[in-house]
Design a protein around this motif. Sequence first.
Motif, mmCIF file in Angstrom:
data_model
loop_
_atom_site.group_PDB
_atom_site.id
_atom_site.type_symbol
_atom_site.label_atom_id
_atom_site.label_comp_id
_atom_site.label_asym_id
_atom_site.label_seq_id
_atom_site.Cartn_x
_atom_site.Cartn_y
_atom_site.Cartn_z
ATOM 1 N N SER A 183 0.830 -1.044 0.000
ATOM 2 C CA SER A 183 0.000 0.000 0.000
ATOM 3 C C SER A 183 0.895 1.125 0.000
ATOM 4 C CB SER A 183 -0.742 -0.103 1.244
ATOM 5 O OG SER A 183 -2.071 -0.301 1.043
ATOM 6 N N ASN A 184 0.784 1.798 0.507
ATOM 7 C CA ASN A 184 1.684 2.909 0.400
ATOM 8 C C ASN A 184 2.932 2.563 1.181
ATOM 9 O OD1 ASN A 184 -0.112 4.331 -1.083
ATOM 10 N ND2 ASN A 184 -1.173 5.138 0.700
ATOM 11 N N GLY A 185 4.038 2.388 0.472
ATOM 12 C CA GLY A 185 5.274 1.976 1.138
ATOM 13 C C GLY A 185 6.079 3.170 1.549
ATOM 14 N N TYR A 186 7.287 2.928 2.037
ATOM 15 C CA TYR A 186 8.157 4.030 2.428
ATOM 16 C C TYR A 186 8.785 4.577 1.173
ATOM 17 C CZ TYR A 186 7.817 0.919 6.356
ATOM 18 O OH TYR A 186 7.364 0.060 7.307
ATOM 19 N N LYS A 187 8.828 5.877 1.028
ATOM 20 C CA LYS A 187 9.432 6.460 -0.155
ATOM 21 C C LYS A 187 10.904 6.734 0.128
ATOM 22 C CE LYS A 187 5.145 8.539 -1.709
ATOM 23 N NZ LYS A 187 4.423 9.762 -2.015
ATOM 24 N N LYS A 188 11.717 6.462 -0.872
ATOM 25 C CA LYS A 188 13.149 6.636 -0.689
ATOM 26 C C LYS A 188 13.701 7.408 -1.866
ATOM 27 C CE LYS A 188 15.583 3.006 -1.230
ATOM 28 N NZ LYS A 188 16.248 3.326 -2.467
ATOM 29 N N SER A 189 14.392 8.510 -1.602
ATOM 30 C CA SER A 189 15.014 9.253 -2.677
ATOM 31 C C SER A 189 16.254 8.520 -3.148
ATOM 32 C CB SER A 189 15.398 10.654 -2.188
ATOM 33 O OG SER A 189 16.446 10.551 -1.253
ATOM 34 N N LYS A 190 16.871 9.044 -4.172
ATOM 35 C CA LYS A 190 18.027 8.360 -4.747
ATOM 36 C C LYS A 190 19.161 8.242 -3.743
ATOM 37 C CE LYS A 190 21.009 8.439 -8.781
ATOM 38 N NZ LYS A 190 21.365 9.138 -10.014
ATOM 39 N N VAL B 27 -14.087 -3.829 1.329
ATOM 40 C CA VAL B 27 -13.386 -5.091 1.130
ATOM 41 C C VAL B 27 -11.971 -4.826 0.631
ATOM 42 C CG1 VAL B 27 -13.317 -7.233 -0.185
ATOM 43 C CG2 VAL B 27 -15.512 -6.351 0.630
ATOM 44 N N ILE B 28 -10.991 -5.446 1.281
ATOM 45 C CA ILE B 28 -9.601 -5.362 0.830
ATOM 46 C C ILE B 28 -9.034 -6.772 0.709
ATOM 47 C CG2 ILE B 28 -9.142 -3.072 1.800
ATOM 48 C CD1 ILE B 28 -7.733 -4.496 4.166
ATOM 49 N N ILE C 90 -2.098 -5.836 4.179
ATOM 50 C CA ILE C 90 -1.676 -4.729 3.329
ATOM 51 C C ILE C 90 -2.500 -4.811 2.046
ATOM 52 C CG2 ILE C 90 0.214 -3.665 2.060
ATOM 53 C CD1 ILE C 90 2.132 -5.194 3.919
ATOM 54 N N PRO C 91 -3.397 -3.855 1.786
ATOM 55 C CA PRO C 91 -4.184 -3.914 0.543
ATOM 56 C C PRO C 91 -3.238 -3.751 -0.646
ATOM 57 C CG PRO C 91 -5.065 -2.280 2.080
ATOM 58 C CD PRO C 91 -3.706 -2.667 2.573
ATOM 59 N N MET C 92 -3.380 -4.603 -1.653
ATOM 60 C CA MET C 92 -2.522 -4.482 -2.820
ATOM 61 C C MET C 92 -3.208 -5.049 -4.050
ATOM 62 S SD MET C 92 0.383 -7.403 -2.130
ATOM 63 C CE MET C 92 0.864 -6.687 -0.570
ATOM 64 N N GLU C 93 -2.822 -4.516 -5.167
ATOM 65 C CA GLU C 93 -3.344 -4.996 -6.444
ATOM 66 C C GLU C 93 -2.336 -5.874 -7.155
ATOM 67 O OE1 GLU C 93 -4.662 -1.736 -8.806
ATOM 68 O OE2 GLU C 93 -6.191 -1.092 -7.365
ATOM 69 N N ARG C 94 -1.054 -5.737 -6.822
ATOM 70 C CA ARG C 94 -0.031 -6.448 -7.566
ATOM 71 C C ARG C 94 1.148 -6.802 -6.665
ATOM 72 N NH1 ARG C 94 2.046 -9.674 -10.226
ATOM 73 N NH2 ARG C 94 3.409 -9.385 -12.011
ATOM 74 N N CYS C 95 1.532 -8.066 -6.708
ATOM 75 C CA CYS C 95 2.788 -8.515 -6.111
ATOM 76 C C CYS C 95 3.691 -8.874 -7.287
ATOM 77 C CB CYS C 95 2.572 -9.729 -5.213
ATOM 78 S SG CYS C 95 4.112 -10.547 -4.723
ATOM 79 N N LEU C 96 4.855 -8.283 -7.374
ATOM 80 C CA LEU C 96 5.692 -8.388 -8.571
ATOM 81 C C LEU C 96 6.308 -9.756 -8.793
ATOM 82 C CD1 LEU C 96 7.511 -4.932 -8.555
ATOM 83 C CD2 LEU C 96 5.417 -5.605 -9.738
ATOM 84 N N ILE C 97 6.221 -10.636 -7.818
ATOM 85 C CA ILE C 97 6.737 -11.985 -8.050
ATOM 86 C C ILE C 97 5.609 -13.011 -8.252
ATOM 87 C CG2 ILE C 97 8.943 -11.548 -6.926
ATOM 88 C CD1 ILE C 97 7.968 -13.011 -4.478
ATOM 89 N N HIS C 98 4.359 -12.565 -8.133
ATOM 90 C CA HIS C 98 3.213 -13.417 -8.470
ATOM 91 C C HIS C 98 3.051 -13.483 -9.981
ATOM 92 C CE1 HIS C 98 0.742 -12.869 -4.485
ATOM 93 N NE2 HIS C 98 1.834 -13.593 -4.329
ATOM 94 N N ASP C 99 2.391 -14.522 -10.458
ATOM 95 C CA ASP C 99 1.951 -14.548 -11.847
ATOM 96 C C ASP C 99 0.925 -13.421 -12.017
ATOM 97 O OD1 ASP C 99 -0.051 -15.384 -14.037
ATOM 98 O OD2 ASP C 99 1.625 -16.761 -14.359
#
Length: 497
Positions: free
Chosen positions: A6-13, A181-182, A194-203
């Motif tokens: 969901s909203n993760g921690y933001k990290k600058s360069k 619903v989450i 953690i509500p999410m639409e996409r996990c990058l290692i899932h199909d």
Amino acid sequence: MNKRKSNGYKKSKNKYNRSNKPKGQQHNGRGSRTASKPKGTKKHQHSKKPVTIEVTCSGLTNEGKGIVEWEGKKLEVAHLMPGEKAVVTVSTRGRNVTAELKRVITPSNDRINPPCVHYYECGGCQLQHMNEQAQKRFKQETIDKLMQSFGKPEAILTMDHPYDYRNKSHTTFGLNKERQVIGGLYAQNSHQIIPMERCLIHDPKADEIVQTIKEIMKGSKMQPYNEDTGHGFLRHVLVKVGKVSGEIMVVLVAASPVFKGKKNFVKALRKAHPEITTLLLNVNNRDTSMVLGDQEKVLFGKGTITDTLCGLKFDISAKSFYQINPVQTEKLYAKAIEMAELTGKETVIDAYCGIGTIGLIASRKAGKVIGVEQNKDAVRDAIHNSKRNGVKNARFYQGDAGQFMVQMAARGEKADVVIMDPPRSGSDEAFLSSVVKLQPKLVVYVSCNPATQARDMGYLVKNGYAVESIQPVDMFPQTMHVEAVTKLVRKDKAGNQ
């Protein structure tokens, strides 16, 4: 292996910033501590006020955490990389000292912005802040260090596309504070979704199906299960994807067998995703951490899917264990079969055989394969898969593989090769001693935990075997996990005596 993001921690360069961390989502064991002895609060007598310090990372643990020193103690800091200078917060409670990364002052050249927005909340992946070269180096060095007493491991076999690889996904459902619903994954060390639409290692297709289920729920009376109140219906959704066949299984894990609106739900889901080949209802009405229950009902299709691995077809049920990353599994198994040096005459024992994958693949080059497995359902699946592929030289038995081999040795029977693929805890001395009693000329050890693998290999080396080859394989990119397959040869056969 297991993910979350969901909203993760933001990290600058150039710095690591956790200021956006949502309240109440701190990982267990990382709460703030109090300084000196608080007055009158027995509960906090052994706590000290957190201290903010600057540190330099000297290396990594086997879990991919950075190692720093403070007051003579070595501390582990998640998401810190070797050579980086950083600000960390050190907390002390009794003898427990923890450190949390607050900001990176001097970042490593190998540091990247994690592509997943849920990375710092989730904990399912541990290495997304490293580029691919750094991940590869970390895993290679981990294996090299664990196996240093046995010889030099080969170069790790990595994955060309280290995302989208998981053929099984598990999503938990609930309600947020607005009663919406989450669906998502649990935050690290918690039962907070953690509500999410996409996990990058899932199909990707699995995540699309889960999003559709959420939308159908919003337009119906179906409610997610609340584990605190015991009310509600849907607990989890399990999706399995046949990477080669394209077949898809969806398992609705519910708290009750009473599925109101079942026909409309199935119709809507199939209309949105005609690629789903089977749909099941699994009932888990117990207060347990286990995802699947014992009751199961097929709502559509045959109740299983089929996929191809190393040229053989395997039927996969909701409860079947099947390797998560089939692309890398083919590399792992090919190396294991190569190490077994099969000529078509050998008797091979497939210990911890599961549904028979390694044994059936080995059967094409062996004289005879004997698979042994404790789980009777897995043995049934192995026998079915053997028949499905027309394999005539493999037999599968339910029981303890160690006892099975001891009984073989007592009868004067021999095995040329033992292929073992134990759980993360590794083997025990009873099993390893049975291998020694049977005296196969070769042992091929496949492991998802090289630390316990190295321990077990030490026993075999002390009891007449020599390590000839060590091959690490990156089965779970973006995570700390690494697998290895090793070849051990009986010393009289290796010419070392």
